[in-house]
Design an enzyme around this catalytic site. Structure first.
Site, PDB file in Angstrom:
ATOM      1  N   ASP A  24      -0.918  -5.639   5.898  1.00 49.57           N
ATOM      2  CA  ASP A  24      -1.318  -6.519   4.802  1.00 49.57           C
ATOM      3  C   ASP A  24      -2.743  -6.213   4.307  1.00 49.57           C
ATOM      4  O   ASP A  24      -3.165  -6.732   3.280  1.00 49.57           O
ATOM      5  CB  ASP A  24      -1.210  -7.984   5.244  1.00 49.57           C
ATOM      6  CG  ASP A  24      -1.214  -8.956   4.093  1.00 49.57           C
ATOM      7  OD1 ASP A  24      -1.044  -8.504   2.940  1.00 49.57           O
ATOM      8  OD2 ASP A  24      -1.387 -10.169   4.339  1.00 49.57           O
TER       9      ASP A  24
ATOM     10  N   GLU B  74      -3.655  -3.682   2.742  1.00 46.30           N
ATOM     11  CA  GLU B  74      -3.163  -2.485   2.063  1.00 46.30           C
ATOM     12  C   GLU B  74      -4.046  -2.039   0.902  1.00 46.30           C
ATOM     13  O   GLU B  74      -4.113  -0.859   0.581  1.00 46.30           O
ATOM     14  CB  GLU B  74      -1.728  -2.731   1.548  1.00 46.30           C
ATOM     15  CG  GLU B  74      -1.610  -3.449   0.203  1.00 46.30           C
ATOM     16  CD  GLU B  74      -2.139  -4.872   0.200  1.00 46.30           C
ATOM     17  OE1 GLU B  74      -2.255  -5.463   1.287  1.00 46.30           O
ATOM     18  OE2 GLU B  74      -2.465  -5.392  -0.887  1.00 46.30           O
TER      19      GLU B  74
ATOM     20  N   ASP C  96       2.431  -7.916  -3.364  1.00 43.61           N
ATOM     21  CA  ASP C  96       1.949  -7.762  -1.984  1.00 43.61           C
ATOM     22  C   ASP C  96       2.631  -8.773  -1.076  1.00 43.61           C
ATOM     23  O   ASP C  96       2.224  -9.926  -0.978  1.00 43.61           O
ATOM     24  CB  ASP C  96       0.426  -7.959  -1.938  1.00 43.61           C
ATOM     25  CG  ASP C  96      -0.116  -7.805  -0.520  1.00 43.61           C
ATOM     26  OD1 ASP C  96       0.623  -7.296   0.360  1.00 43.61           O
ATOM     27  OD2 ASP C  96      -1.289  -8.182  -0.296  1.00 43.61           O
TER      28      ASP C  96
ATOM     29  N   LYS D 269       3.434 -11.741   5.016  1.00 48.33           N
ATOM     30  CA  LYS D 269       2.674 -12.960   4.741  1.00 48.33           C
ATOM     31  C   LYS D 269       3.553 -14.178   4.964  1.00 48.33           C
ATOM     32  O   LYS D 269       4.773 -14.107   4.824  1.00 48.33           O
ATOM     33  CB  LYS D 269       2.227 -12.964   3.264  1.00 48.33           C
ATOM     34  CG  LYS D 269       1.095 -12.021   2.940  1.00 48.33           C
ATOM     35  CD  LYS D 269       0.706 -12.142   1.470  1.00 48.33           C
ATOM     36  CE  LYS D 269      -0.384 -11.153   1.107  1.00 48.33           C
ATOM     37  NZ  LYS D 269      -1.653 -11.378   1.786  1.00 48.33           N
TER      38      LYS D 269
ATOM     39  N   ASP E 278      -1.472  -9.206  -7.514  1.00 49.04           N
ATOM     40  CA  ASP E 278      -2.313  -8.351  -6.678  1.00 49.04           C
ATOM     41  C   ASP E 278      -2.656  -7.016  -7.357  1.00 49.04           C
ATOM     42  O   ASP E 278      -3.247  -6.135  -6.745  1.00 49.04           O
ATOM     43  CB  ASP E 278      -1.625  -8.119  -5.323  1.00 49.04           C
ATOM     44  CG  ASP E 278      -2.633  -7.895  -4.201  1.00 49.04           C
ATOM     45  OD1 ASP E 278      -3.803  -8.278  -4.372  1.00 49.04           O
ATOM     46  OD2 ASP E 278      -2.240  -7.324  -3.162  1.00 49.04           O
TER      47      ASP E 278
ATOM     48  N   ARG F 258      -7.273  -1.801   0.513  1.00 50.04           N
ATOM     49  CA  ARG F 258      -8.352  -0.864   0.865  1.00 50.04           C
ATOM     50  C   ARG F 258      -7.795   0.543   1.130  1.00 50.04           C
ATOM     51  O   ARG F 258      -8.498   1.529   0.935  1.00 50.04           O
ATOM     52  CB  ARG F 258      -9.141  -1.413   2.067  1.00 50.04           C
ATOM     53  CG  ARG F 258      -8.369  -1.561   3.343  1.00 50.04           C
ATOM     54  CD  ARG F 258      -9.049  -2.486   4.341  1.00 50.04           C
ATOM     55  NE  ARG F 258      -8.844  -3.899   4.004  1.00 50.04           N
ATOM     56  CZ  ARG F 258      -9.320  -4.920   4.711  1.00 50.04           C
ATOM     57  NH1 ARG F 258     -10.040  -4.703   5.792  1.00 50.04           N
ATOM     58  NH2 ARG F 258      -9.072  -6.158   4.346  1.00 50.04           N
TER      59      ARG F 258
ATOM     60  N   LYS G  10      -7.439  -2.062  -8.047  1.00 50.54           N
ATOM     61  CA  LYS G  10      -6.336  -2.202  -7.083  1.00 50.54           C
ATOM     62  C   LYS G  10      -5.058  -2.534  -7.856  1.00 50.54           C
ATOM     63  O   LYS G  10      -5.047  -3.423  -8.709  1.00 50.54           O
ATOM     64  CB  LYS G  10      -6.654  -3.305  -6.077  1.00 50.54           C
ATOM     65  CG  LYS G  10      -5.499  -3.654  -5.144  1.00 50.54           C
ATOM     66  CD  LYS G  10      -5.892  -4.679  -4.069  1.00 50.54           C
ATOM     67  CE  LYS G  10      -4.666  -5.182  -3.309  1.00 50.54           C
ATOM     68  NZ  LYS G  10      -5.011  -6.186  -2.266  1.00 50.54           N
TER      69      LYS G  10
HETATM   70  N1  BES Z   1      -3.939  -9.219  -1.668  1.00 55.41           N
HETATM   71  C1  BES Z   1      -4.465  -9.764  -0.482  1.00 55.41           C
HETATM   72  C2  BES Z   1      -5.724 -10.609  -0.699  1.00 55.41           C
HETATM   73  C3  BES Z   1      -5.550 -11.869  -1.498  1.00 55.41           C
HETATM   74  C4  BES Z   1      -5.400 -13.078  -0.861  1.00 55.41           C
HETATM   75  C5  BES Z   1      -5.597 -11.844  -2.867  1.00 55.41           C
HETATM   76  C6  BES Z   1      -5.273 -14.236  -1.612  1.00 55.41           C
HETATM   77  C7  BES Z   1      -5.458 -12.990  -3.620  1.00 55.41           C
HETATM   78  C8  BES Z   1      -5.303 -14.193  -2.982  1.00 55.41           C
HETATM   79  C9  BES Z   1      -4.826  -8.637   0.481  1.00 55.41           C
HETATM   80  O1  BES Z   1      -4.027  -7.514   0.394  1.00 55.41           O
HETATM   81  C10 BES Z   1      -4.673  -9.172   1.846  1.00 55.41           C
HETATM   82  O2  BES Z   1      -3.584  -9.463   2.219  1.00 55.41           O
HETATM   83  N2  BES Z   1      -5.777  -9.288   2.585  1.00 55.41           N
HETATM   84  C11 BES Z   1      -5.765  -9.789   3.897  1.00 55.41           C
HETATM   85  C12 BES Z   1      -6.569  -8.872   4.753  1.00 55.41           C
HETATM   86  C13 BES Z   1      -6.380  -9.076   6.236  1.00 55.41           C
HETATM   87  C14 BES Z   1      -4.985  -8.710   6.635  1.00 55.41           C
HETATM   88  C15 BES Z   1      -7.381  -8.234   6.960  1.00 55.41           C
HETATM   89  C16 BES Z   1      -6.334 -11.202   3.887  1.00 55.41           C
HETATM   90  O3  BES Z   1      -7.234 -11.481   3.073  1.00 55.41           O
HETATM   91  O4  BES Z   1      -5.862 -12.031   4.631  1.00 55.41           O
HETATM   92 ZN    ZN Z   2      -3.148  -7.191  -1.388  1.00 49.87          ZN
HETATM   93 MN    MN Z   3      -2.285  -7.642   1.531  1.00 50.10          MN
END
Ligand code: BES
Ligand code: ZN
Ligand code: MN
Length: 504
Positions: A356, A358, A279, A286, A297, A360, A274
């Site tokens: 968010d 993103e 992000d 966020k 990220d 996947r 990834k």
């Molecule tokens: N990059 C984040 C996941 C992440 C969170 C990485 C904390 C490192 C530390 C990812 O893109 C994300 O935002 N995931 C969301 C998914 C949700 C919106 C379904 C999450 O984990 O909240």
């Molecule tokens: Zn992310």
């Molecule tokens: Mn994200």
């Protein structure tokens, strides 16, 4: 820090610090012959410290002895460090790496430049052989010595210039030097991954990341292709493009390949990382607190690119491909909107319920591309879900996949490198949570099993090919020092990827 082996007498060696290793067997401290000889010069100080239990030989124990006035006895080191290895029957490469990392962390503060490690202890290599001992020790030195202070005006911590393994035997010296090299290749790749993750967003754009990959390819002779917006548009990577839409900085689709087995193209592995260079969450923005961490990220992309640096030097007999779909995820008037429907590379439509989620989306297209190019096995690495930390904390990365054999091979590689990986199931209940009313699949799956629903989503794009996915959202960055890590980026699972490819 320069690390090397030398076959000279410790009595003739000018050293700022001489490190002597002690181990235990059946709860008794073992002293090697040469250490005994050195102790004679010290009038039996080490032996008496041991008999008083001031020195126990316990794992990671470090005792510093100042020896400034011994040159008339032909002994020149100004300081001696007695380093405990613990019970010799319980020693492992992971322990060795941990011990050498704490050693280097400690001696940095002593402001010594030249350090020698007396490496003659033959009982040492019972559980861990000389090769693995030296590789792990070297890894711990390099990884534990790491810091990211290039933007600080002065970096205050002292630094060791030269670390020498002393071994009187010339054959041993050659072996040690060979495995110092291997350990350095593994550890320096992980350091590169750390540097990339620690680098702030403004200093590392998708183009910058692609440039790093280009440099590695030029240096180590692997192939590289960097696709631009118009290329991926033509290919139909609608999911990747959707994520990149809100960003001013252009996307880059990075594809590196190392041909270790030209004759059999099907003998291949695809490592996909990834690559979100920042992000923000996009329109599903966020919260502000801790958002700075999202500079990391692209930790998965950093790990696969860094692993390629090592793989192209170690040259395993397998074709290794590295892919990283790099972009920022930003809000703007042109950004992807929640509720949008995009069409992925493989033709499936996706309801973007949350911008968010993103990672996947970018992985879906990277995997589609790899499959199209004839991937036999795919392993993707992603800082994918905050839920990974909820499930497993920051010491273990969850792995998912459709091929138990592949999963177990990765887990085993992680056991060797000390980067713990544990399998979570792709069960049929959570699978339903990605159901969309309006498209083939939705990019969110509700509250329960956040890491699992993300993995289910990716699995949909990996159908028909051997695939596994590691979620490193929790393990990619740490708040505090631990083992051979320092606070900040860990570089996980770079060494595991290298080990995995070597063993395939
Ligand atoms: N990059 C984040 C996941 C992440 C969170 C990485 C904390 C490192 C530390 C990812 O893109 C994300 O935002 N995931 C969301 C998914 C949700 C919106 C379904 C999450 O984990 O909240
Ligand atoms: Zn992310
Ligand atoms: Mn994200």
């Amino acid at each position: 820090m320069n690390i090397q082996a030398q076959s000279s007498d410790p009595f003739a060696t000018r050293s700022d610090l001489l490190v002597l290793m002690l181990s235990k067997r059946d709860k008794k401290v073992k002293i090697s012959p040469l250490t005994k000889k050195i102790d004679k010069v010290l009038d039996g100080l080490i032996a008496s410290l041991i008999s008083n239990s001031d020195i126990t030989g316990d794992e990671g124990e470090m005792s510093l002895i100042y020896t400034p006035n011994l040159s008339e006895k032909n002994f020149y080191p100004k300081k001696i460090m007695i380093l405990g290895l613990g019970d010799i029957n319980l020693l492992s490469t992971n322990k060795v790496r941990k011990i050498s990392a704490s050693l280097i962390k400690k001696i940095k503060s002593l402001k010594v430049k030249k350090v020698h490690l007396l490496n003659e202890n033959s009982i040492l290599y019972k559980k861990v052989n000389r090769e693995k001992f030296c590789q792990s020790f070297t890894e711990g030195l390099i990884l534990g010595n790491y810091n990211f202070n290039k933007y600080k005006e002065k970096n205050s911590s002292g630094s060791v210039e030269k670390f020498t393994f002393l071994d009187l035997d010339n054959e041993n010296k050659k072996t040690i030097n060979r495995y110092i090299k291997v350990g350095s290749i593994y550890a320096n790749a992980e350091i590169l991954a750390r540097d990339l993750v620690n680098e702030p967003g403004n200093m590392l754009s998708p183009s910058d990341l692609a440039q790093v990959a280009v440099k590695i390819s030029e240096k180590h002779g692997c192939k590289i292709r960097v696709l631009d917006y118009k290329d991926v548009k033509k290919l139909g990577m609608g999911a990747f493009i959707g994520v990149a839409k809100g960003s001013e900085r252009p996307l880059k689709f990075i594809h590196m390949s190392f041909e270790g087995d030209k004759g059999s193209p099907e003998n291949n592995i695809w490592l996909i990382g990834k690559g979100i260079t920042f992000d923000s969450g996009g329109i599903s923005l966020k919260p502000g607190f801790g958002m700075g961490k999202m500079k990391g990220d692209m930790g998965g992309g950093a790990a696969v690119i860094a692993a390629m640096e090592a793989i192209s030097q170690l040259k395993p007999k397998i074709n290794v491909n590295v892919v990283c779909a790099a972009t920022d995820n930003m809000p703007s008037g042109n950004a992807q909107m929640p509720g949008d429907i995009v069409k992925a590379y493989n033709g499936l439509t996706i309801e973007v319920d949350n911008t968010d989620a993103e990672g996947r989306l970018t992985l879906a297209d990277a995997i589609g591309y790899a499959k199209d190019k004839g991937a036999s096995k795919i392993l993707d690495i992603a800082t994918l879900t905050g839920a990974a930390r909820i499930a497993m904390g920051d010491g273990v990365s969850p792995i998912f996949g459709n091929d138990e054999n592949l999963i177990n091979t990765v887990i085993n590689a992680g056991n060797i490198t000390g980067e713990m990986i544990w399998q979570l199931p792709l069960d049929n209940v959570t699978k339903k949570q990605n159901f969309s009313m309006v498209a083939d699949i939705k990019n969110t799956g509700g509250r329960g099993g956040g890491s699992t629903t993300a993995a289910h989503f990716i699995s949909k794009f990996a159908e028909g090919v051997s695939w596994a996915h590691i979620d490193i959202a929790a393990t990619s960055m740490l708040d505090t020092d631990r083992d051979w890590y320092v606070a900040g980026a860990t570089g996980v699972p770079t060494r595991t990827l290298i080990e995995f490819c070597i063993n395939l």
